[in-house]
Design a protein around this motif. Structure first.
Motif, PDB file in Angstrom:
ATOM      1  N   GLN A 109      -8.097   1.252   3.959  1.00  0.00           N
ATOM      2  CA  GLN A 109      -8.986   0.803   5.038  1.00  0.00           C
ATOM      3  C   GLN A 109     -10.434   0.687   4.583  1.00  0.00           C
ATOM      4  O   GLN A 109     -11.279   0.247   5.355  1.00  0.00           O
ATOM      5  CB  GLN A 109      -8.879   1.779   6.225  1.00  0.00           C
ATOM      6  CG  GLN A 109      -7.463   1.820   6.793  1.00  0.00           C
ATOM      7  CD  GLN A 109      -7.353   2.605   8.088  1.00  0.00           C
ATOM      8  OE1 GLN A 109      -8.335   3.100   8.621  1.00  0.00           O
ATOM      9  NE2 GLN A 109      -6.133   2.720   8.596  1.00  0.00           N
TER      10      GLN A 109
ATOM     11  N   LYS B 197      -5.928  -6.112   6.481  1.00  0.00           N
ATOM     12  CA  LYS B 197      -6.894  -5.275   5.764  1.00  0.00           C
ATOM     13  C   LYS B 197      -8.151  -6.084   5.435  1.00  0.00           C
ATOM     14  O   LYS B 197      -8.145  -7.306   5.470  1.00  0.00           O
ATOM     15  CB  LYS B 197      -6.261  -4.746   4.467  1.00  0.00           C
ATOM     16  CG  LYS B 197      -5.081  -3.823   4.732  1.00  0.00           C
ATOM     17  CD  LYS B 197      -5.554  -2.484   5.269  1.00  0.00           C
ATOM     18  CE  LYS B 197      -4.438  -1.514   5.518  1.00  0.00           C
ATOM     19  NZ  LYS B 197      -4.012  -1.429   6.921  1.00  0.00           N
TER      20      LYS B 197
ATOM     21  N   TYR C  27       1.361   6.822   6.604  1.00  0.00           N
ATOM     22  CA  TYR C  27       1.747   6.110   5.368  1.00  0.00           C
ATOM     23  C   TYR C  27       1.926   7.074   4.197  1.00  0.00           C
ATOM     24  O   TYR C  27       2.860   6.945   3.404  1.00  0.00           O
ATOM     25  CB  TYR C  27       0.714   5.025   5.029  1.00  0.00           C
ATOM     26  CG  TYR C  27       0.445   4.127   6.206  1.00  0.00           C
ATOM     27  CD1 TYR C  27       1.394   3.191   6.623  1.00  0.00           C
ATOM     28  CD2 TYR C  27      -0.718   4.242   6.953  1.00  0.00           C
ATOM     29  CE1 TYR C  27       1.173   2.392   7.732  1.00  0.00           C
ATOM     30  CE2 TYR C  27      -0.953   3.441   8.066  1.00  0.00           C
ATOM     31  CZ  TYR C  27      -0.005   2.524   8.451  1.00  0.00           C
ATOM     32  OH  TYR C  27      -0.221   1.742   9.556  1.00  0.00           O
TER      33      TYR C  27
ATOM     34  N   GLY D  20       0.815  -1.205   0.000  1.00  0.00           N
ATOM     35  CA  GLY D  20       0.000   0.000   0.000  1.00  0.00           C
ATOM     36  C   GLY D  20       0.852   1.260   0.000  1.00  0.00           C
ATOM     37  O   GLY D  20       0.476   2.271  -0.604  1.00  0.00           O
ATOM     38  N   THR D  21       1.972   1.214   0.679  1.00  0.00           N
ATOM     39  CA  THR D  21       2.856   2.387   0.712  1.00  0.00           C
ATOM     40  C   THR D  21       3.434   2.646  -0.679  1.00  0.00           C
ATOM     41  O   THR D  21       3.513   3.795  -1.129  1.00  0.00           O
ATOM     42  CB  THR D  21       3.981   2.183   1.752  1.00  0.00           C
ATOM     43  OG1 THR D  21       3.380   1.813   2.992  1.00  0.00           O
ATOM     44  CG2 THR D  21       4.793   3.441   1.950  1.00  0.00           C
TER      45      THR D  21
ATOM     46  N   SER E 264      -4.145  -1.212  -0.063  1.00  0.00           N
ATOM     47  CA  SER E 264      -3.170  -2.148   0.508  1.00  0.00           C
ATOM     48  C   SER E 264      -3.824  -3.496   0.721  1.00  0.00           C
ATOM     49  O   SER E 264      -5.006  -3.561   1.069  1.00  0.00           O
ATOM     50  CB  SER E 264      -2.703  -1.606   1.868  1.00  0.00           C
ATOM     51  OG  SER E 264      -2.083  -2.629   2.636  1.00  0.00           O
TER      52      SER E 264
ATOM     53  N   ASP F  26      -6.750   7.282  -0.633  1.00  0.00           N
ATOM     54  CA  ASP F  26      -6.202   6.087   0.020  1.00  0.00           C
ATOM     55  C   ASP F  26      -7.371   5.229   0.501  1.00  0.00           C
ATOM     56  O   ASP F  26      -8.067   5.590   1.456  1.00  0.00           O
ATOM     57  CB  ASP F  26      -5.308   6.511   1.200  1.00  0.00           C
ATOM     58  CG  ASP F  26      -4.661   5.312   1.883  1.00  0.00           C
ATOM     59  OD1 ASP F  26      -5.123   4.176   1.651  1.00  0.00           O
ATOM     60  OD2 ASP F  26      -3.716   5.517   2.662  1.00  0.00           O
TER      61      ASP F  26
HETATM   62  C1  LIG Z   1      -4.696   3.998   5.418  1.00  0.00           C
HETATM   63  C2  LIG Z   1      -3.478   3.190   5.080  1.00  0.00           C
HETATM   64  N1  LIG Z   1      -2.720   3.560   4.029  1.00  0.00           N
HETATM   65  C3  LIG Z   1      -1.620   2.874   3.689  1.00  0.00           C
HETATM   66  C4  LIG Z   1      -1.220   1.768   4.403  1.00  0.00           C
HETATM   67  C5  LIG Z   1       0.069   1.106   4.022  1.00  0.00           C
HETATM   68  O1  LIG Z   1      -0.107  -0.138   3.447  1.00  0.00           O
HETATM   69  P1  LIG Z   1       1.101  -1.194   3.458  1.00  0.00           P
HETATM   70  O2  LIG Z   1       1.274  -1.655   4.852  1.00  0.00           O
HETATM   71  O3  LIG Z   1       0.603  -2.277   2.543  1.00  0.00           O
HETATM   72  O4  LIG Z   1       2.299  -0.526   2.913  1.00  0.00           O
HETATM   73  C6  LIG Z   1      -1.994   1.327   5.485  1.00  0.00           C
HETATM   74  C7  LIG Z   1      -1.694   0.156   6.313  1.00  0.00           C
HETATM   75  O5  LIG Z   1      -0.829  -0.555   6.383  1.00  0.00           O
HETATM   76  C8  LIG Z   1      -3.147   2.077   5.837  1.00  0.00           C
HETATM   77  O6  LIG Z   1      -3.917   1.725   6.883  1.00  0.00           O
END
Ligand SMILES: Cc1ncc(COP(=O)(O)O)c(C=O)c1O
Length: 366
Positions: free
Chosen positions: A164, A190, A92, A64-65, A185, A161
């Motif tokens: 969630q 999730k 994030y 997700g990042t 993500s 984003d």
């Molecule tokens: C709102 C939100 N954005 C981005 C992320 C980042 O995703 P990832 O952990 O897959 O990099 C998360 C959680 O991990 C999140 O809750």
């Protein structure tokens, strides 16, 4: 006195146990196919999620990042250098924007949705901002029609984003996204969780889709030919895609169960010292059951004594994180929420007995 058993915030072993045979068969089919990245499972998942979500293009990426970073890079207009976002969403977007080399500005959030709104964005906007990132927090897709219209009027792009809130409808009841690009993500906790890391970007715009395809694979337009700066390697692998293909058809039922759990807690809390944020309606998929109280520490201790885990999403706003080194800034709604919020156990595999036990503990707070 501590309770003999504690109801956890999450327990991934339950979903793994439920899906074990199907996941094993899915893994075996990947081994048999001979494809490990960008194979048929990956392509099928992109198409299936695009259809489900109501968007033209979905592209799998590694987390997700990464999805946020690539979306911000693709969306940032030439000559702009800053990303405007909320400071209450776990950091994030701050990490992703900084990794892309942009400055991060923060807008306060709306007191009800705890997401940025057209009004809070307008207050914090300045000429450097090229991208606004809206985080649909806790499972709730917030209304952003005006925000997007106003952003576009001044040449600013909007990234959403959905990490969630994947599986939710928009507030008007339709599927799809409102902004220019969405990121999500598949982190295992999730609503649509992989068995490892994964993420995706989504867009209805052909030019953004083309840039995102290039950015996720070294900036290539064709093999070994770098067409765009800022490319990286961020692919959703074939095993995760196979697992996600298996779980995508379950996503609606996960959302329903989570919503039911949050609504049970909200009813149990009525007339007591905590208020559980509501999760009714298809624009909310109950990713987190979030409560507010002015007396958080003692409420959490009491719940813990009654065998109920809790956590805080998120305890430190981004502008107060030492590692982000943000110049002094006041975001009153964000700061008050960070002192009052806490999350209760909420995941689809919670048993009915556990949900009842959490409700009993919430009632015991009165
Ligand atoms: C709102 C939100 N954005 C981005 C992320 C980042 O995703 P990832 O952990 O897959 O990099 C998360 C959680 O991990 C999140 O809750």
């Amino acid at each position: 006195m501590t309770h003999a058993t504690t109801i956890p915030m999450n327990d991934l072993s339950r979903a793994l146990d439920r899906d074990k045979d199907a996941l094993t068969r899915a893994a075996q089919s990947v081994f048999d196919s001979g494809h490990v990245v960008m194979g048929p499972q990956h392509d099928a998942f992109q198409d299936a999620l695009a259809e489900y979500w109501g968007v033209d293009t979905v592209l799998g990426v590694a987390s997700g990042t990464d999805a946020l970073e690539l979306a911000i890079r693709a969306a940032m207009p030439a000559g702009k250098s800053a990303v405007l976002t909320a400071a209450n969403a776990g950091g994030y977007t701050s990490v992703a924007a900084r990794r892309a080399g942009f400055r991060v500005r923060y807008a306060d959030v709306d007191a009800v949705s705890l997401c940025v709104s057209g009004a809070t964005v307008a207050e914090a906007m300045d000429g450097d901002v090229g991208v606004v990132v809206v985080t649909h927090l806790y499972g709730n897709v917030t209304e952003i029609d005006d925000l997007v219209r106003e952003a576009h009027r001044v040449g600013v792009r909007v990234v959403e984003d959905w990490a969630q809130s994947i599986g939710a409808r928009k507030p008007n009841g339709t599927t799809g996204i409102t902004g220019d690009i969405a990121a999500t993500s598949f982190y295992p906790t999730k609503n649509l969780g992989a068995v490892g890391d994964g993420g995706a970007v989504a867009t209805n715009a052909a030019d953004f889709a083309r840039t995102l395809v290039q950015l996720r694979q070294y900036g290539w337009d064709t093999k070994y030919h770098v067409a765009v700066a800022g490319g990286t390697n961020s692919r959703l692998d074939e095993l995760q895609a196979a697992f996600l293909n298996l779980r995508l058809p379950m996503l609606d039922s996960f959302g329903e169960r989570r919503r039911y759990i949050v609504e049970r807690y909200a009813r149990a809390a009525q007339g007591g010292p905590i208020r559980v944020l509501p999760a009714s309606g298809p624009h909310h998929v109950g990713h987190l059951a979030v409560a507010r109280t002015g007396d958080r520490a003692s409420v959490r201790t009491r719940l813990s004594d009654l065998g109920v885990s809790s956590d805080i999403h998120y305890p430190i706003p981004d502008h107060r994180q030492p590692g982000f080194q943000v110049p002094p800034l006041s975001l009153p709604v964000t700061e008050l929420a960070a002192e009052e919020i806490f999350s209760l156990p909420c995941f689809p595999e919670l048993t009915d007995d556990e949900v009842d036990a959490v409700c009993t503990a919430i009632e015991a707070l009165k």
